[in-house]
Scaffold this active site. Structure first.
Site, PDB file in Angstrom:
ATOM      1  N   ARG A 115       0.818  -1.237   0.000  1.00  0.00           N
ATOM      2  CA  ARG A 115       0.000   0.000   0.000  1.00  0.00           C
ATOM      3  C   ARG A 115       0.845   1.277   0.000  1.00  0.00           C
ATOM      4  O   ARG A 115       0.368   2.344   0.365  1.00  0.00           O
ATOM      5  CB  ARG A 115      -0.983   0.025   1.167  1.00  0.00           C
ATOM      6  CG  ARG A 115      -1.948  -1.146   1.145  1.00  0.00           C
ATOM      7  CD  ARG A 115      -3.149  -0.909   2.020  1.00  0.00           C
ATOM      8  NE  ARG A 115      -4.047  -2.044   1.949  1.00  0.00           N
ATOM      9  CZ  ARG A 115      -3.980  -3.099   2.763  1.00  0.00           C
ATOM     10  NH1 ARG A 115      -3.067  -3.147   3.702  1.00  0.00           N
ATOM     11  NH2 ARG A 115      -4.825  -4.084   2.619  1.00  0.00           N
TER      12      ARG A 115
ATOM     13  N   LYS B 285       2.734  11.485 -11.211  1.00  0.00           N
ATOM     14  CA  LYS B 285       1.868  10.671 -12.081  1.00  0.00           C
ATOM     15  C   LYS B 285       2.556   9.337 -12.316  1.00  0.00           C
ATOM     16  O   LYS B 285       3.723   9.302 -12.729  1.00  0.00           O
ATOM     17  CB  LYS B 285       1.646  11.363 -13.429  1.00  0.00           C
ATOM     18  CG  LYS B 285       0.492  12.325 -13.432  1.00  0.00           C
ATOM     19  CD  LYS B 285       0.152  12.745 -14.862  1.00  0.00           C
ATOM     20  CE  LYS B 285      -1.022  13.682 -14.895  1.00  0.00           C
ATOM     21  NZ  LYS B 285      -1.306  14.163 -16.260  1.00  0.00           N
TER      22      LYS B 285
ATOM     23  N   GLU C 224       8.540  18.254 -24.346  1.00  0.00           N
ATOM     24  CA  GLU C 224       7.926  18.738 -23.097  1.00  0.00           C
ATOM     25  C   GLU C 224       8.444  20.128 -22.730  1.00  0.00           C
ATOM     26  O   GLU C 224       7.727  20.929 -22.140  1.00  0.00           O
ATOM     27  CB  GLU C 224       8.181  17.739 -21.952  1.00  0.00           C
ATOM     28  CG  GLU C 224       7.646  16.324 -22.193  1.00  0.00           C
ATOM     29  CD  GLU C 224       6.107  16.210 -22.265  1.00  0.00           C
ATOM     30  OE1 GLU C 224       5.413  17.222 -22.004  1.00  0.00           O
ATOM     31  OE2 GLU C 224       5.615  15.117 -22.594  1.00  0.00           O
TER      32      GLU C 224
ATOM     33  N   LYS D 134       7.090  23.236 -13.628  1.00  0.00           N
ATOM     34  CA  LYS D 134       6.198  22.086 -13.401  1.00  0.00           C
ATOM     35  C   LYS D 134       5.845  21.968 -11.911  1.00  0.00           C
ATOM     36  O   LYS D 134       4.688  21.692 -11.552  1.00  0.00           O
ATOM     37  CB  LYS D 134       6.841  20.803 -13.922  1.00  0.00           C
ATOM     38  CG  LYS D 134       5.965  19.612 -13.583  1.00  0.00           C
ATOM     39  CD  LYS D 134       5.848  18.584 -14.621  1.00  0.00           C
ATOM     40  CE  LYS D 134       4.755  17.588 -14.219  1.00  0.00           C
ATOM     41  NZ  LYS D 134       4.847  16.331 -14.884  1.00  0.00           N
TER      42      LYS D 134
ATOM     43  N   GLU E 135      -4.780  17.067 -10.976  1.00  0.00           N
ATOM     44  CA  GLU E 135      -5.295  17.462 -12.289  1.00  0.00           C
ATOM     45  C   GLU E 135      -6.794  17.761 -12.276  1.00  0.00           C
ATOM     46  O   GLU E 135      -7.543  17.349 -13.174  1.00  0.00           O
ATOM     47  CB  GLU E 135      -4.968  16.371 -13.322  1.00  0.00           C
ATOM     48  CG  GLU E 135      -4.936  16.924 -14.743  1.00  0.00           C
ATOM     49  CD  GLU E 135      -4.430  15.908 -15.743  1.00  0.00           C
ATOM     50  OE1 GLU E 135      -3.273  15.490 -15.630  1.00  0.00           O
ATOM     51  OE2 GLU E 135      -5.208  15.534 -16.626  1.00  0.00           O
TER      52      GLU E 135
ATOM     53  N   ARG F 122      -3.594  21.727 -13.625  1.00  0.00           N
ATOM     54  CA  ARG F 122      -2.637  20.766 -14.183  1.00  0.00           C
ATOM     55  C   ARG F 122      -3.026  20.307 -15.591  1.00  0.00           C
ATOM     56  O   ARG F 122      -2.183  19.800 -16.329  1.00  0.00           O
ATOM     57  CB  ARG F 122      -2.467  19.572 -13.239  1.00  0.00           C
ATOM     58  CG  ARG F 122      -1.303  18.678 -13.655  1.00  0.00           C
ATOM     59  CD  ARG F 122      -0.905  17.701 -12.577  1.00  0.00           C
ATOM     60  NE  ARG F 122       0.168  16.847 -13.038  1.00  0.00           N
ATOM     61  CZ  ARG F 122       0.830  15.998 -12.265  1.00  0.00           C
ATOM     62  NH1 ARG F 122       0.527  15.908 -10.986  1.00  0.00           N
ATOM     63  NH2 ARG F 122       1.794  15.256 -12.758  1.00  0.00           N
TER      64      ARG F 122
ATOM     65  N   ASN G 268      -1.393  19.069 -20.345  1.00  0.00           N
ATOM     66  CA  ASN G 268      -1.802  18.144 -21.413  1.00  0.00           C
ATOM     67  C   ASN G 268      -1.752  18.819 -22.772  1.00  0.00           C
ATOM     68  O   ASN G 268      -2.203  18.242 -23.770  1.00  0.00           O
ATOM     69  CB  ASN G 268      -3.228  17.633 -21.156  1.00  0.00           C
ATOM     70  CG  ASN G 268      -3.279  16.731 -19.938  1.00  0.00           C
ATOM     71  OD1 ASN G 268      -2.301  16.057 -19.635  1.00  0.00           O
ATOM     72  ND2 ASN G 268      -4.404  16.723 -19.237  1.00  0.00           N
TER      73      ASN G 268
ATOM     74  N   HIS H 127      -1.123  17.044 -26.057  1.00  0.00           N
ATOM     75  CA  HIS H 127      -1.024  15.618 -25.726  1.00  0.00           C
ATOM     76  C   HIS H 127      -2.177  14.762 -26.251  1.00  0.00           C
ATOM     77  O   HIS H 127      -2.003  13.561 -26.411  1.00  0.00           O
ATOM     78  CB  HIS H 127      -0.899  15.426 -24.210  1.00  0.00           C
ATOM     79  CG  HIS H 127       0.512  15.579 -23.711  1.00  0.00           C
ATOM     80  ND1 HIS H 127       1.239  16.732 -23.904  1.00  0.00           N
ATOM     81  CD2 HIS H 127       1.331  14.726 -23.037  1.00  0.00           C
ATOM     82  CE1 HIS H 127       2.439  16.581 -23.360  1.00  0.00           C
ATOM     83  NE2 HIS H 127       2.521  15.376 -22.839  1.00  0.00           N
TER      84      HIS H 127
ATOM     85  N   HIS I  19      -1.003  11.543 -28.055  1.00  0.00           N
ATOM     86  CA  HIS I  19      -1.325  10.184 -27.591  1.00  0.00           C
ATOM     87  C   HIS I  19      -2.023   9.386 -28.688  1.00  0.00           C
ATOM     88  O   HIS I  19      -1.754   8.191 -28.863  1.00  0.00           O
ATOM     89  CB  HIS I  19      -2.207  10.245 -26.343  1.00  0.00           C
ATOM     90  CG  HIS I  19      -1.443  10.559 -25.090  1.00  0.00           C
ATOM     91  ND1 HIS I  19      -2.034  11.021 -23.943  1.00  0.00           N
ATOM     92  CD2 HIS I  19      -0.118  10.468 -24.802  1.00  0.00           C
ATOM     93  CE1 HIS I  19      -1.116  11.204 -23.002  1.00  0.00           C
ATOM     94  NE2 HIS I  19       0.060  10.886 -23.509  1.00  0.00           N
TER      95      HIS I  19
ATOM     96  N   HIS J 150       7.338   9.328 -27.426  1.00  0.00           N
ATOM     97  CA  HIS J 150       6.314  10.218 -26.856  1.00  0.00           C
ATOM     98  C   HIS J 150       6.635  11.708 -27.089  1.00  0.00           C
ATOM     99  O   HIS J 150       5.795  12.467 -27.564  1.00  0.00           O
ATOM    100  CB  HIS J 150       6.166   9.924 -25.357  1.00  0.00           C
ATOM    101  CG  HIS J 150       5.242  10.864 -24.670  1.00  0.00           C
ATOM    102  ND1 HIS J 150       3.879  10.836 -24.880  1.00  0.00           N
ATOM    103  CD2 HIS J 150       5.471  11.897 -23.803  1.00  0.00           C
ATOM    104  CE1 HIS J 150       3.319  11.797 -24.161  1.00  0.00           C
ATOM    105  NE2 HIS J 150       4.255  12.447 -23.500  1.00  0.00           N
TER     106      HIS J 150
HETATM  107  N1  GLY Z   1       3.104  15.148 -17.959  1.00  0.00           N
HETATM  108  C1  GLY Z   1       1.984  15.938 -17.582  1.00  0.00           C
HETATM  109  C2  GLY Z   1       1.751  15.945 -16.110  1.00  0.00           C
HETATM  110  O1  GLY Z   1       2.579  15.500 -15.341  1.00  0.00           O
HETATM  111  O2  GLY Z   1       0.725  16.394 -15.682  1.00  0.00           O
END
Ligand code: GLY
Length: 356
Positions: A116, A138, A180, A219, A229, A233, A237, A240, A244, A255
């Site tokens: 956990r 993430k 990025e 960031k 998010e 946040r 994206n 993206h 994607h 990517h």
């Molecule tokens: N790579 C986008 C984020 O971490 O939200």
């Protein structure tokens, strides 16, 4: 040395340290606090850094996955968890992930799930992982043909960012990181100006090492505000949704390269809907400079079908894009699948005819 601390609304804390000599100094010092550590990497990174990591960390179990996005799977995740269990890792022990975005995402998820949740230390070795994926918690694996479908938000205890790792990266990895970094430029006027003013140095390692901390700071500010998010946040994206979809359909590039293509295309979509056309053209040019050449793009109908499956969407056949609008400005744009398909067709023809 630059240090950034993220404390989230859930009271998770992550300390990001940008400095030299991570393997020789900061990492061994931090690991003294743990009874046992387990190392996770991929075969490519381990070939280059394995001996130095072993020397730095001493006695520790290690699991190396096969390199590449194709292995960001539940199978890899559970193989890693098995290796951690066989090593007798305890709840107060620590997983150290040394590698690029895939290693960080899979390892972060394993650390979040094991008993956990155990501590996770990220040591990102690619430019993309240093400026983006290692920061912000993430974690995920791809599942059922959908990228990052299974994962959790969980902040790494530490992220150690060392510019020395950039020296062994192939040119293509640098290009991926630029995806990025230019995305951050689309959201931050300061980063955009630095990139435009140094357009001829985009692949220069000294320049990149200089701009990594500003990208980490950017960031970290976003994540501090909105780790899960819910709102802000979503700006990260940008480009993206298209990236994607192309990545899943085509898969020949990495990517970050698809992020460059996605940002370029979504800038065009925004320009035709009232965005600042002159600025968006400059942003597109920056992406093309980093990309070198625009590859053949996937079929628009197929791309629209796949984009509908993206987890960022609301469902009901609508596609949500985070698009650049003006310098430092973005917005969420929702398009019907047919409208998105038409836009991809139009922009694909335009980008190909723009090529020299
Ligand atoms: N790579 C986008 C984020 O971490 O939200």
């Amino acid at each position: 040395m630059r240090t950034f601390t993220i404390t989230t609304a859930d009271a998770e804390t992550s300390r990001i340290v940008c400095r030299k000599d991570i393997l020789e100094q900061a990492l061994p010092e931090t690991l003294k606090a743990y009874r046992q550590v387990f190392l996770f990497s991929d075969e490519t990174v381990w070939k280059i850094y394995g001996t130095r990591v072993r020397r730095a960390v001493g006695k520790a179990g290690v699991y190396c996955m096969l390199a590449g996005e194709a292995h960001k799977t539940p199978e890899t995740l559970f193989s890693l968890l098995s290796a951690m269990a066989e090593a007798g890792l305890h709840r107060s022990d620590c997983l150290v992930c040394i590698g690029g975005g895939v290693v960080g995402d899979v390892g972060g998820l394993a650390a979040a799930l094991y008993m956990r949740g155990i501590d996770c230390i990220q040591v990102p070795t690619t430019l993309l992982a240093q400026v983006d994926s290692s920061v912000g918690g993430k974690t995920a694996v791809d599942f059922c043909g959908i990228k990052n479908l299974v994962g959790v938000f969980r902040q790494p205890t530490y992220v150690y960012v060392d510019p020395a790792f950039l020296a062994t990266l192939p040119a293509r990895e640098i290009r991926c990181g630029l995806g990025e970094i230019i995305k951050h430029g689309a959201l931050s006027p300061e980063i955009f100006d630095t990139l435009e003013q140094n357009r001829d140095k985009l692949t220069d390692l000294a320049f990149l090492a200089d701009i990594v901390p500003a990208n980490v700071a950017f960031k970290a500010n976003v994540v501090r505000e909105d780790a899960r998010e819910g709102n802000l946040r979503k700006c990260l994206n940008l480009g993206h949704t298209t990236a994607h979809a192309f990545e899943l359909l085509d898969g020949k590039l990495s990517h970050g390269e698809y992020v460059l293509i996605g940002t370029c295309i979504e800038a065009e979509i925004s320009a035709s809907r009232g965005g600042d056309a002159a600025y968006l053209a400059r942003l597109g040019r920056l992406c093309l400079t980093a990309l070198g050449t625009m590859p053949a793009l996937p079929d628009p109908a197929e791309a629209a079908r796949v984009a509908c499956l993206d987890k960022k969407n609301t469902g009901r056949g609508r596609i949500v894009l985070t698009v650049p609008v003006a310098k430092g400005e973005y917005r969420l744009l929702e398009l019907g699948a047919e409208e998105y398909e038409r836009e991809l067709g139009r922009i694909g023809r335009k980008l190909c005819s723009d090529l020299p």
